[in-house]
Scaffold this motif. Structure first.
Motif, PDB file in Angstrom:
ATOM      1  N   THR A  57      -4.944   3.872  12.286  1.00  0.00           N
ATOM      2  CA  THR A  57      -4.525   4.289  10.938  1.00  0.00           C
ATOM      3  C   THR A  57      -3.248   3.584  10.518  1.00  0.00           C
ATOM      4  O   THR A  57      -3.127   3.113   9.384  1.00  0.00           O
ATOM      5  CB  THR A  57      -4.311   5.814  10.907  1.00  0.00           C
ATOM      6  N   PHE A  58      -2.305   3.449  11.432  1.00  0.00           N
ATOM      7  CA  PHE A  58      -1.034   2.819  11.090  1.00  0.00           C
ATOM      8  C   PHE A  58      -1.162   1.303  10.989  1.00  0.00           C
ATOM      9  O   PHE A  58      -0.397   0.662  10.266  1.00  0.00           O
ATOM     10  CB  PHE A  58       0.030   3.224  12.107  1.00  0.00           C
ATOM     11  N   GLU A  59      -2.143   0.738  11.665  1.00  0.00           N
ATOM     12  CA  GLU A  59      -2.413  -0.680  11.467  1.00  0.00           C
ATOM     13  C   GLU A  59      -2.880  -0.939  10.042  1.00  0.00           C
ATOM     14  O   GLU A  59      -2.536  -1.963   9.437  1.00  0.00           O
ATOM     15  CB  GLU A  59      -3.463  -1.158  12.477  1.00  0.00           C
ATOM     16  N   LEU A  60      -3.649   0.000   9.483  1.00  0.00           N
ATOM     17  CA  LEU A  60      -4.077  -0.140   8.087  1.00  0.00           C
ATOM     18  C   LEU A  60      -2.877  -0.028   7.139  1.00  0.00           C
ATOM     19  O   LEU A  60      -2.766  -0.776   6.163  1.00  0.00           O
ATOM     20  CB  LEU A  60      -5.118   0.935   7.749  1.00  0.00           C
ATOM     21  N   PHE A  61      -1.983   0.917   7.417  1.00  0.00           N
ATOM     22  CA  PHE A  61      -0.764   1.026   6.614  1.00  0.00           C
ATOM     23  C   PHE A  61       0.054  -0.260   6.705  1.00  0.00           C
ATOM     24  O   PHE A  61       0.649  -0.711   5.728  1.00  0.00           O
ATOM     25  CB  PHE A  61       0.089   2.208   7.094  1.00  0.00           C
ATOM     26  N   ALA A  62       0.085  -0.840   7.908  1.00  0.00           N
ATOM     27  CA  ALA A  62       0.837  -2.080   8.096  1.00  0.00           C
ATOM     28  C   ALA A  62       0.269  -3.194   7.235  1.00  0.00           C
ATOM     29  O   ALA A  62       1.016  -4.020   6.696  1.00  0.00           O
ATOM     30  CB  ALA A  62       0.816  -2.482   9.572  1.00  0.00           C
ATOM     31  N   GLU A  63      -1.060  -3.235   7.086  1.00  0.00           N
ATOM     32  CA  GLU A  63      -1.679  -4.241   6.214  1.00  0.00           C
ATOM     33  C   GLU A  63      -1.225  -4.054   4.765  1.00  0.00           C
ATOM     34  O   GLU A  63      -1.036  -5.024   4.035  1.00  0.00           O
ATOM     35  CB  GLU A  63      -3.203  -4.145   6.307  1.00  0.00           C
ATOM     36  N   VAL A  64      -1.056  -2.806   4.354  1.00  0.00           N
ATOM     37  CA  VAL A  64      -0.532  -2.556   2.998  1.00  0.00           C
ATOM     38  C   VAL A  64       0.872  -3.144   2.874  1.00  0.00           C
ATOM     39  O   VAL A  64       1.238  -3.717   1.837  1.00  0.00           O
ATOM     40  CB  VAL A  64      -0.527  -1.049   2.687  1.00  0.00           C
ATOM     41  N   GLY A  65       1.660  -3.010   3.942  1.00  0.00           N
ATOM     42  CA  GLY A  65       2.998  -3.607   3.926  1.00  0.00           C
ATOM     43  C   GLY A  65       2.943  -5.109   3.751  1.00  0.00           C
ATOM     44  O   GLY A  65       3.748  -5.695   3.008  1.00  0.00           O
ATOM     45  N   VAL A  66       1.996  -5.773   4.432  1.00  0.00           N
ATOM     46  CA  VAL A  66       1.824  -7.215   4.269  1.00  0.00           C
ATOM     47  C   VAL A  66       1.527  -7.560   2.814  1.00  0.00           C
ATOM     48  O   VAL A  66       2.117  -8.465   2.223  1.00  0.00           O
ATOM     49  CB  VAL A  66       0.685  -7.726   5.179  1.00  0.00           C
ATOM     50  N   LEU A 267       8.692  -2.219  -7.694  1.00  0.00           N
ATOM     51  CA  LEU A 267       7.957  -2.354  -6.441  1.00  0.00           C
ATOM     52  C   LEU A 267       8.829  -2.260  -5.196  1.00  0.00           C
ATOM     53  O   LEU A 267       8.342  -1.931  -4.112  1.00  0.00           O
ATOM     54  CB  LEU A 267       7.226  -3.709  -6.460  1.00  0.00           C
ATOM     55  N   LEU A 268      10.137  -2.545  -5.332  1.00  0.00           N
ATOM     56  CA  LEU A 268      10.972  -2.783  -4.158  1.00  0.00           C
ATOM     57  C   LEU A 268      10.999  -1.616  -3.175  1.00  0.00           C
ATOM     58  O   LEU A 268      10.868  -1.809  -1.967  1.00  0.00           O
ATOM     59  CB  LEU A 268      12.396  -3.123  -4.607  1.00  0.00           C
ATOM     60  N   SER A 269      11.173  -0.408  -3.665  1.00  0.00           N
ATOM     61  CA  SER A 269      11.331   0.729  -2.757  1.00  0.00           C
ATOM     62  C   SER A 269      10.072   0.978  -1.936  1.00  0.00           C
ATOM     63  O   SER A 269      10.126   1.129  -0.707  1.00  0.00           O
ATOM     64  CB  SER A 269      11.694   1.990  -3.540  1.00  0.00           C
ATOM     65  N   ILE A 270       8.931   1.021  -2.590  1.00  0.00           N
ATOM     66  CA  ILE A 270       7.687   1.269  -1.866  1.00  0.00           C
ATOM     67  C   ILE A 270       7.374   0.111  -0.931  1.00  0.00           C
ATOM     68  O   ILE A 270       6.864   0.296   0.173  1.00  0.00           O
ATOM     69  CB  ILE A 270       6.525   1.535  -2.859  1.00  0.00           C
TER      70      ILE A 270
END
Length: 567
Positions: A57-66, A267-270
């Protein structure tokens, strides 16, 4: 729906690890990403103590960060920036990849690696992480520097090269003609989605953003911008390209409209929250035991990544006519590997070309080279700049020593377009000032002119002290990036709580950050442009000057109140 308590426990652990690691890195004056990665190791399944359970699940969140980081990078870039480095990126990028693979094959033949393993390792080490590189460049305010543009251009070409590599790597040892057809199909799909890019950027997105901006609804504006970024990233992934490349292209589309800066501000904060999550996730994946169990393999890979790629990319960039200092900076920035290296090695492991030892060593090499890369990117440019300045010291004035630093002066942090304009005004009225600048070419020109200057990052406490901020009459922070500017203001304010500090901000959110850490006055270009337009417009109608000035004062007070209310 009943909330999953395990998920929220893990989510809290991830962000607590990010806070703890980031705080330690900030105290140690290191890049925050180092702290995030180490925080991830602390809550990983391979170390004692608390561990997260739902890693996927957190790998998917990490992709959002990318996606969010590359989207914001694209907004800050422009097509013009990329066109300046098109040849070194489009030709030099593939050349560097081939040289990296050739180096790994050569070293592998000497130490007994199978040829297929050498090719896989060469392909893996050739892939620098655009995510890591972009974050480091942002933190240092070097995204728009010459070497920053070259590095981003090369890593984007590497992202494109993954399309071919993901088809070729599983087929190592075979020569099926169908593989070439698959590569051709993948590249054709890439062109199919890249071809409409120019049309979207010029004709479609600007009118959409204009209509949304007219609603004056901040939430709707952010949602539309995110839809464009995530939608483009998803489209590129569907045709075999990377999420990062698609998000970057979406950012370029937005940057071509009139609303790029507003989008970036929203966008910066998120973005920063998800980026922290990405680096924590990298740390969670690392098994420290791998470092002990595969020392020889790991040491060889690190040597190839750090020493080998430094040499390769320095040579490649020099071939395309860039200065040696720029080539070295590019080489240093690319001495790490990232997420696509994992993908390639995982595919090779599934196909039986490498064992689990190579995959685990790749993960460990990624962590260690990210740590080394952050240190190199921070300290080597300073050394290069000092060497360049020392080389030209015969025809320039010396840097002021502690006792030579002028007192009752202006400290000017940054000497770009804004800082140099102010410097010219101070020269005109014979007002003493000293400049802190990180571009060695600018510093060298200032030295030749006889202007007191210091080379380095204006957010460093030592440089600010040497510039005499404790005795300055005024400090002006004209740095282009917000994070170094905030650090500079905070560190100036500590030894001299009474000195006036003028700072430049691109938008409302940046102005709030600078005001919060102690800026006496924050200059926003949009507000200044508005007041100038108002003044000129009213003067055409013969409005008394006193009335104009009174109105402009009320206008500025209203904007200040709006900023405080928004905070």
């Amino acid at each position: 729906m009943i909330p999953d308590p395990v998920f929220f426990r893990d989510l809290a652990a991830v962000f607590l690890a990010a806070v703890a690691g980031g705080t330690l890195a900030w105290i140690a004056r290191q890049p925050l990403i180092l702290g995030y990665v180490l925080g991830g190791i602390a809550i990983g399944p391979f170390t004692p103590g608390p561990a997260i359970s739902e890693l996927h699940t957190f790998e998917l969140f990490a992709e959002v960060g990318v996606v969010l980081l590359m989207f914001s990078i694209g907004i800050e870039f422009s097509v013009k920036d990329l066109m300046r480095v098109k040849w070194v990126a489009l030709v030099g990028g593939p050349l560097g990849i081939l040289m990296s693979i050739g180096l790994a094959v050569g070293v592998g033949s000497l130490i007994g690696w199978p040829t297929s393993q050498s090719i896989v390792i060469g392909a893996a080490i050739s892939m620098a992480s655009t995510m890591v590189l972009a974050r480091l460049l942002l933190d240092r305010g070097e995204l728009h520097s010459r070497h920053g543009r070259v590095m981003i251009g090369i890593t984007l070409v590497e992202d494109l090269a993954v399309v071919a590599m993901t088809v070729l790597v599983p087929a190592l040892g075979t020569f099926e003609s169908g593989r070439l057809v698959l590569i051709g199909q993948a590249l054709a799909k890439a062109l199919l989605i890249l071809a409409p890019f120019g049309y979207l950027a010029a004709k479609v997105i600007p009118p959409i953003m204009t209509r949304v901006a007219r609603t004056q609804n901040q939430e709707l504006f952010l949602l539309v911008a995110l839809a464009i970024g995530l939608g483009t990233a998803a489209a590129t992934q569907m045709v075999g390209l990377s999420l990062a490349l698609g998000a970057f292209l979406a950012g370029l589309i937005i940057s071509g409209s009139d609303y790029g800066h507003e989008t970036l501000t929203r966008l910066l904060s998120i973005r920063d929250a998800f980026v922290a999550l990405f680096f924590v996730t990298i740390g969670v994946l690392i098994d420290p035991r791998v470092i002990v169990e595969n020392l020889s393999l790991l040491a060889t890979m690190i040597a190839l990544i750090v020493a080998g790629k430094l040499l390769i990319w320095t040579v490649v960039v020099r071939i395309f006519g860039y200065a040696l200092a720029t080539a070295l900076l590019v080489g240093i920035g690319l001495t790490q590997i990232g997420e696509f290296s994992f993908v390639l090695v995982q595919m090779a492991k599934t196909a039986g070309h490498v064992g689990i030892d190579v995959y685990n060593a790749t993960l460990a090499a990624s962590l260690l080279t990210i740590l080394l890369n952050a240190i190199l990117v921070r300290y080597v440019p300073v050394w290069i700049g000092r060497r360049r300045l020392a080389r030209d010291s015969h025809d320039s004035v010396s840097w002021p020593s502690e006792r030579e630093t002028p007192r009752q002066h202006v400290v000017l942090c940054g000497f770009g377009r804004v800082g140099s304009a102010l410097g010219k005004a101070l020269d005109t009225f014979a007002l003493p000032y000293i400049v802190i600048e990180r571009d060695p070419d600018i510093v060298r020109r200032l030295q030749i002119r006889g202007t007191p200057c210091l080379y380095g990052d204006a957010s460093h406490q030592e440089l600010l002290a040497k510039a005499g901020t404790a005795d300055a009459l005024l400090v002006v922070v004209a740095l282009p990036e917000i994070e170094p500017a905030v650090l500079a203001v905070r560190r100036v304010r500590t030894p001299n709580p009474m000195v006036p500090i003028l700072a430049r901000a691109h938008g409302l959110m940046e102005a709030e950050k600078l005001a919060a850490v102690g800026s006496t006055e924050v200059i926003q270009p949009e507000v200044e442009a508005s007041t100038t337009l108002i003044r000129h417009a009213l003067s055409l109608f013969a409005v008394p000057k006193e009335g104009v000035l009174e109105y402009l004062e009320r206008y500025r007070e209203a904007m200040q109140t709006k900023r405080q209310d928004a905070g």
